[in-house]
Design an enzyme around this catalytic site. Sequence first.
Site, short mmCIF file in Angstrom:
data_model
loop_
_atom_site.label_atom_id
_atom_site.label_comp_id
_atom_site.label_asym_id
_atom_site.label_seq_id
_atom_site.Cartn_x
_atom_site.Cartn_y
_atom_site.Cartn_z
N GLY A 69 30.37 -29.06 -130.26
CA GLY A 69 29.76 -30.39 -130.26
C GLY A 69 28.28 -30.33 -129.95
N ASN A 70 27.68 -31.48 -129.73
CA ASN A 70 26.26 -31.53 -129.37
C ASN A 70 26.04 -32.68 -128.38
OD1 ASN A 70 25.41 -34.05 -130.91
ND2 ASN A 70 26.23 -32.81 -132.58
N ARG A 71 24.83 -32.80 -127.89
CA ARG A 71 24.55 -33.73 -126.79
C ARG A 71 24.16 -35.14 -127.23
NH1 ARG A 71 24.69 -30.96 -122.15
NH2 ARG A 71 24.08 -28.76 -122.21
N SER A 72 24.33 -35.45 -128.49
CA SER A 72 23.99 -36.81 -128.92
C SER A 72 24.84 -37.84 -128.18
CB SER A 72 24.22 -36.94 -130.43
OG SER A 72 24.04 -38.29 -130.81
#
Length: 237
Positions: A33-36
């Site tokens: 995933g990512n931090r958005s």
Amino acid sequence: SAGPAGPGALAGTTVTITAGGTREPLDPVRFLGNRSSGKQGTALAAAALAAGARVRLIAAHMDVPAPEGVELIRVETALELRAAVHRAAADSDVVIMAAAVADFRPAQVVETKIKKRDDEADPVITLVRNPDILQELVRARDEAGTGTPTLIVGFAAETGDDTSDVLEYGRSKLARKGCDLLVLNRVGRSLVFGQDETEVRILSPDDSPEAALESAAGTKAEVSARILARITAELAA
Ligand code: CTP
Ligand code: CA
């Protein structure tokens, strides 16, 4: 286009907005995933609603709730987001790609949970590239010659480095993607992700190199109102 888009400024238009960060599964319990946070995309959705648009929000993982009044489409992966955006684009006046789309996904999704095994080597994850959804949207419009969506808006978060500054990266990304507007964010270690304040510049292919770029700073709500005002002006032009 200094003020926010007034109430009713986007009445009769359909705006599709992608938001949040995609999650790419590794096995049934794990993902990349990512931090958005989804804050920028939901702020844009709220601003578009306030301007009277019909708003479709294609939401990958978000830390914040979707605004009341949007047509919410939940997605998980980049490929799901892509399918949802292409479906929605056909009857959208505007598509805004605010989602953080994973550039890569695991080449294989293991059907059962990956286990530690003493009799086997530790796993190596091979990644494959996800399609560039924004670029595809522009191509599809060009090839079909429909002119739909009228306006395709990309987002870019750049840090700048030894070879290029933030603006140079923004300009080359705009050219590569072919979109009508590119909202450029300068990011640093603690900047932008999950924050409420932001500062952007809005790039368009028509900008001359010396042109003063439209910039906006403030809360994501304030910046979103400015972006929607620019979109309203572009649609009117
Ligand atoms: N985007 C997309 N599909 C992808 C990756 C990105 O549609 N597979 C969109 C994003 O939603 C955003 C814009 O493209 O609107 C720019 O994303 P960004 O990650 O900055 O661009 P990339 O082309 O992935 O370049 P980079 O190598 O800098 O990540
Ligand atoms: Ca990327």
